[in-house]
Each structure stands twice: as structure tokens, then as C-alpha cells.
Design an enzyme around this catalytic site. Structure first.
Site, PDB file in Angstrom:
ATOM      1  N   SER A 160       0.836  -1.198   0.000  1.00 44.54           N
ATOM      2  CA  SER A 160       0.000   0.000   0.000  1.00 44.54           C
ATOM      3  C   SER A 160       0.871   1.249   0.000  1.00 44.54           C
ATOM      4  CB  SER A 160      -0.904   0.017   1.238  1.00 44.54           C
ATOM      5  OG  SER A 160      -1.647   1.220   1.313  1.00 44.54           O
ATOM      6  N   ASP A 165       5.131   6.954   5.936  1.00 40.57           N
ATOM      7  CA  ASP A 165       4.594   7.932   6.889  1.00 40.57           C
ATOM      8  C   ASP A 165       4.032   7.227   8.131  1.00 40.57           C
ATOM      9  OD1 ASP A 165       3.495  10.052   8.225  1.00 40.57           O
ATOM     10  OD2 ASP A 165       1.899  10.440   6.770  1.00 40.57           O
ATOM     11  N   PRO A 166       4.782   7.220   9.245  1.00 41.98           N
ATOM     12  CA  PRO A 166       4.288   6.564  10.469  1.00 41.98           C
ATOM     13  C   PRO A 166       3.000   7.182  11.004  1.00 41.98           C
ATOM     14  CG  PRO A 166       6.645   7.020  10.627  1.00 41.98           C
ATOM     15  CD  PRO A 166       6.149   7.746   9.411  1.00 41.98           C
ATOM     16  N   HIS A 201       0.482   8.217   9.182  1.00 42.83           N
ATOM     17  CA  HIS A 201      -0.618   8.025   8.238  1.00 42.83           C
ATOM     18  C   HIS A 201      -1.853   7.513   8.983  1.00 42.83           C
ATOM     19  CE1 HIS A 201      -2.876   6.633   4.731  1.00 42.83           C
ATOM     20  NE2 HIS A 201      -2.005   7.262   3.955  1.00 42.83           N
ATOM     21  N   LYS A 225       3.437  -3.680   7.240  1.00 45.24           N
ATOM     22  CA  LYS A 225       3.649  -4.011   5.830  1.00 45.24           C
ATOM     23  C   LYS A 225       5.087  -3.680   5.420  1.00 45.24           C
ATOM     24  CE  LYS A 225      -1.093  -3.426   4.033  1.00 45.24           C
ATOM     25  NZ  LYS A 225      -1.220  -4.740   3.351  1.00 45.24           N
TER      26      LYS A 225
END
Length: 326
Positions: A192, A197-198, A200, A221
Site C-alpha cells: 500500500s 509515513d508513520p 498516516h 507491511k
């Protein structure tokens, strides 16, 4: 006279069989004179999901490939067989990727597998409590002329033993280890966008308001992606944007790296186009290790959009790939 009738009946049945065969298998790859009768066996995991099913069906219609669908339950296997043309029991393998892949000897169904396309992912479900709370607030919001439902207040959770750490990391690690044991030539992961970006918002799915709970799906992921890269296997990692159920080939596929495509207003892509990229990764991309993002965009109607194979070929020539130090 009877012999003539029997002959005509037999001819008619043969014509029907040829017509059915031709309508379902229509793609042919010719690769440097390779023997087209020597099909490449591909394991498609998560084949009961919407993206995985499209990947499986696309491979099934390609004479160059012999796909095997991996699904978690017998019910999913029955549904897949019922909905997919030319799919029989011999094309489906029932297995839980979290707990059933650590066998000493691979089962007969997995013998001779050349490649794997991983489409498994944890799937959140809506919390009934948060939904009920949101519905109770509708009359008050109506009186105060606010939005009837504040969707940000809705909470999601994952089923027991099916959270991101277990499925998107543990399950994918188990699949990658299986690929190593079977000495597969290629592993493709459908991941994805947003993995760099942690903060997100997708990482908050499954968490409580205090931050507890099972979430961080994009972080898990990305850890699985790094595990694949370090495994020594040949790989392609695909980060699609927002997945839609549109028809393939209607929009131009755009490819870039490191979440740069997030800057686009519309960051969606049809699952069917993603499935085409997965197959392209086994053809034009089979000798390359690469990780990229993809979305689709409206194109100039005076030209036909490039195929997934053409788009991937152009991207591979650029030499780009995702930066995992970010």
C-alpha cells in the site's frame, strides 16, 4: 445415415469445446523462443480477496501461467471455484498463512511453484459500539445543523488473530520463508502507498483513542517488505493508492517511488490495473528487483493508455526504486 448423424453431433460438441476454450484463454507470451507449453506455476495468496481474485483470474486466462490460488477457508475455496471459469479443486489450496505454512515437507499442490504473488492483508471491521454511538448523535447533530455522522468518530478493529502484526508481518514472513524453501524465482507483494509515513491515518485503524490496540498496518507491511528485500529472493513490491473496482485500462497508470504520488489529488487505481502490474512483474519485470508506488490518472482521449507491461518497462529503464532508509 446414423453414422452421419453421430459424426455431425461429435463435430458440434468439439466446436463448442474449442469455442469455450478460446474464449477463456486468450493471452500468449512469447519469450525468446521459450516453450509455451511449459507453463510457469504461480501461487497467488489471498486469492479470495478482491485484488487477489483478479490476479488469479488474469493468470488463469494467460496460457503462459498455471496459477494456484491459496485461500484461508474451504468456504472461500468453494466460492472461488464457483465464480471463476476453468477453476477446479486442483487449482485451489486451503491454508492459513499465519499458522499452516511451517510444514516440514511442502504438500503436493505446491510442488514446482516458480513464483508467488502475495495479496494477503489484514481487513478491519467497523466497531458496532462506535456505530451505535454515532447513530444516537444524529438527532442532536440535526438540530445543531452539523454533519449527521462524524465519520472520524467511527472506530475499526481487526478480528482475533487477524491483526496487521499477525497477517501483514507474520503471515507475509511465513510466505516469504516458504518461497525460500521452495526456491521460487520471484515474489511479488501487493502492499500500500503511505508506508513511509508513520503518522498516516491508516496506522490508527484498529487502535483505541488512547493509542492502545492493534494497528500500524502500514508499518507492519513495510517491515515485511524489508524482510523480503533482505531474503535474497528476486522481488517486486507494489504500493497501490486507493483501490477501486473500475475496469482495467481506462486510465493512464502512473508509477513513482517514496509516496511522491500522494501529492496528486486523486490517488486511486483500479484493482484490475494492479493485477495487470502483478502479471507484468512476472514477465517484463522478472529479472528486476524493484519497489514502486502506482496510481492512475485521466489521459488524453486522443491516445490509448499504455498497457501495464509498457508502463512498467518504461519505469524499469529509469532505474528508480523505493528508498527503505526513509
Amino acid at each position: 445415415m446414423m453414422k452421419v448423424v453421430l459424426f455431425l453431433l461429435l463435430l458440434y460438441r468439439l466446436m463448442k469445446l474449442c469455442t469455450a476454450w478460446g474464449s477463456n484463454i486468450y493471452t500468449l507470451h512469447v519469450d525468446n523462443g521459450a516453450d509455451i507449453q511449459s507453463q510457469s506455476r504461480v501461487l497467488v495468496t489471498g486469492a479470495a480477496g478482491r485484488t487477489g481474485r483478479l490476479v488469479f483470474e488474469k493468470l488463469k486466462k494467460d496460457i503462459y501461467f498455471e496459477p494456484i490460488a491459496l485461500v484461508r477457508t474451504e468456504r472461500s475455496a468453494r466460492n472461488l471455484i464457483k465464480s471463476c471459469d476453468l477453476c477446479g479443486l486442483e487449482h485451489v489450496f486451503v491454508c492459513d498463512v499465519v499458522k499452516d505454512l511451517n510444514f516440514d515437507e511442502p504438500p503436493e499442490e505446491l510442488e514446482g511453484i516458480d513464483s508467488m504473488i502475495i495479496c494477503t492483508s489484514a481487513v478491519p471491521i467497523l466497531s458496532k459500539r462506535s456505530l451505535f454511538s454515532a447513530l444516537l448523535k444524529i438527532p442532536v447533530n440535526l438540530i445543531r445543523r452539523r454533519k449527521l455522522v462524524d465519520f472520524r468518530s467511527l472506530r475499526f478493529k481487526f478480528k482475533e488473530k487477524q491483526n496487521p502484526e499477525q497477517i501483514d508481518f507474520g503471515g507475509q514472513v511465513a510466505q516469504i520463508n516458504l518461497a525460500k524453501r521452495l526456491k521460487m524465482k520471484k515474489v511479488v507483494i501487493v502492499s500500500s502507498m503511505g508506508v513511509t509515513d508513520p503518522s498516516h491515518f491508516l496506522n490508527s485503524v484498529g487502535k483505541n483513542f488512547d493509542g492502545s490496540g492493534n494497528g500500524d498496518i502500514l508499518l507492519w507491511k513495510r517491515k515485511a517488505e524489508k524482510y523480503l528485500i533482505d531474503s535474497g529472493l528476486s522481488y517486486t513490491i507494489i504500493h497501490p493508492g486507493i483501490l477501486t473496482d473500475g475496469e482495467p485500462g481506462l486510465e493512464e497508470i502512473l508509477i513513482d517511488v517514496d509516496d511522491k504520488l500522494i501529492e496528486y489529488g486523486d490517488r486511486s487505481i483500479a484493482r484490475a490495473d494492479v493485477s495487470s502490474l502483478c502479471v507484468a512483474a512476472l514477465t517484463v519485470g522478472k529479472e528486476k528487483n524493484v519497489s514502486f508506488d502506482c496510481i492512475s490518472s485521466n489521459f488524453d482521449n486522443s491516445f490509448s493508455p499504455k498497457s501495464a507491461e509498457e508502463v512498467l518497462t518504461d519505469f524499469l529503464l529509469s532505474g528508480k526504486t523505493a528508498n527503505y532508509t526513509l
